[in-house]
Scaffold this active site. Sequence first.
Site, PDB file in Angstrom:
ATOM      1  N   LYS A  54       0.837  -1.207   0.000  1.00 36.48           N
ATOM      2  CA  LYS A  54       0.000   0.000   0.000  1.00 36.48           C
ATOM      3  C   LYS A  54       0.870   1.254   0.000  1.00 36.48           C
ATOM      4  O   LYS A  54       0.631   2.204  -0.746  1.00 36.48           O
ATOM      5  CB  LYS A  54      -0.892   0.034   1.249  1.00 36.48           C
ATOM      6  CG  LYS A  54      -2.109  -0.840   1.158  1.00 36.48           C
ATOM      7  CD  LYS A  54      -2.895  -0.802   2.449  1.00 36.48           C
ATOM      8  CE  LYS A  54      -3.986  -1.857   2.435  1.00 36.48           C
ATOM      9  NZ  LYS A  54      -4.540  -2.144   3.752  1.00 36.48           N
ATOM     10  N   GLN A  98      -5.144  -1.408   9.439  1.00 35.23           N
ATOM     11  CA  GLN A  98      -4.904  -2.744   8.897  1.00 35.23           C
ATOM     12  C   GLN A  98      -5.483  -3.816   9.825  1.00 35.23           C
ATOM     13  O   GLN A  98      -5.183  -3.844  11.014  1.00 35.23           O
ATOM     14  CB  GLN A  98      -3.393  -2.954   8.702  1.00 35.23           C
ATOM     15  CG  GLN A  98      -3.040  -4.264   8.043  1.00 35.23           C
ATOM     16  CD  GLN A  98      -3.616  -4.402   6.633  1.00 35.23           C
ATOM     17  OE1 GLN A  98      -3.537  -3.474   5.829  1.00 35.23           O
ATOM     18  NE2 GLN A  98      -4.211  -5.543   6.335  1.00 35.23           N
ATOM     19  N   ASP A 121     -11.776   2.725   3.008  1.00 40.19           N
ATOM     20  CA  ASP A 121     -12.059   1.285   2.870  1.00 40.19           C
ATOM     21  C   ASP A 121     -13.545   1.044   2.611  1.00 40.19           C
ATOM     22  O   ASP A 121     -13.936  -0.006   2.120  1.00 40.19           O
ATOM     23  CB  ASP A 121     -11.674   0.552   4.169  1.00 40.19           C
ATOM     24  CG  ASP A 121     -10.385  -0.247   4.017  1.00 40.19           C
ATOM     25  OD1 ASP A 121     -10.010  -0.535   2.868  1.00 40.19           O
ATOM     26  OD2 ASP A 121      -9.780  -0.565   5.044  1.00 40.19           O
TER      27      ASP A 121
END
Length: 302
Positions: A54, A98, A121
Amino acid sequence: MTATLIKGTEIREQILEEITAEVAQIKEQHGVVPGLVTILIGENPASISYVTLKIKTAHRVGFHEVQDSQPVDISEADLLALIEKYNNDDAINGILVQLPLPKHIDEKKVLNAIDPDKDVDGFHPVNVGRLMIGGDEVKFPPCTPAGIQEMIVRAGVETKGAEVVVVGRSNIVGKPIANMMLQKGVGANSTVTIVHTGTKDLAAHCKRADILIVAAGVPDLVKPEWIKEGACVIDVGVNRVGEKISEKTGKKIAILKGDVDFEAAKEIAGYITPVPGGVGPMTITMLMLNTLKSLKFKLGVA
Ligand code: NAD
C-alpha cells in the site's frame, strides 16, 4: 472457445497512471496532494507485506503517505485517540486500519471511530448505507467490489439487464458487489441473485449467469458445467493450496488457486479473471482511487 482474460495487473497499471496524472493536476491547481495514513498494529507478517505494498503504491501515485506502526499491546483507548487525531488532521484524506486487530481491541468500535468522510475502505456503517442508497450518495465503494465492477466495465462487458449471480454473502465482497450491480448507472443495472451456503441448487443458479462473481473461498468450487457459454466469470477467491519454490527469487511461495476451475472454465466462458493476477491487484488500486476521491470531495471538485 477460449475466454478473453481480464487481467487485473494490466488494468491496475492503467488506473494508477490515471491517478498519478490527476494528483499532479490537483497539486498544480490547489497546492495539495491526497494524504493516506495506514495504522498497523503489531508485526503480523501478512499485514506487514500488505501494508508495504500500500505504501509503495501510495508513493508511486504521488500521495502524502503516513505509516503509523503501533505496538501489539496498544490499548483500545490509545488506538481510538490516534484515530481521532487523524480524523482532525487536514493533511489526511484517508485512514486505514490494517486488520486483523489484536484480540483485546474491539474491531467494530475502531472501524466505527473513523470519520466516514475519511473511511476510504468503505466499511463504516454510514458508507455501507450510502452504498445501499446508491447514485450520488455513494462516496467510497469498498475496494474489492469496486475493483470487480471496474474490471467488468473496462473489459466492455454489458451489465444492463444482465443476469448477475454472486456466490458468497460476506460484508466485504458478496453483499456489496451484489448491491452495486443492481443500482442504476454505468457498469450496473443488472438483475442480481446472491447464492450462499444456504442455497439449494448452486449449480442451477450459476448456470443462468451472464456475469458470475465468485467469492466463496473454496478452491475449484465452481465446476465448468455450472458456467453458461460465453459468460463473464470473475473469480475473487484466493486459496493457498500448497507451496512451491519461486523461479524468480528461489524462495518458498504459496501456490494460489481461485474458486473456479480455471483451466476448464476458460474453454466455456467468454471472459475470465485469472488467480493470481485478476481481482487481487485491483483492491489496493481502488483504495488509491478512494483516497483521491476523498480529497476531491473536500475540494469540491469531485
Ligand atoms: P467469507 O468467508 O467472509 O465469505 C465467503 C462466503 O461464501 C460466505 O458468505 C459463504 O456463505 C459463501 N460460501 C462459502 N462456501 C460456500 C459453498 N460451498 N457454497 C456456497 N457458498 C459458499 O470470505 P470473503 O472475505 O468474502 O472472501 C471470499 C474469497 O475471496 C476468499 O478466498 C478471499 O481470500 C478472497 N478475497 C480476495 C480479495 C482480493 O483479491 N483482493 C479480497 C477479499 C477476499
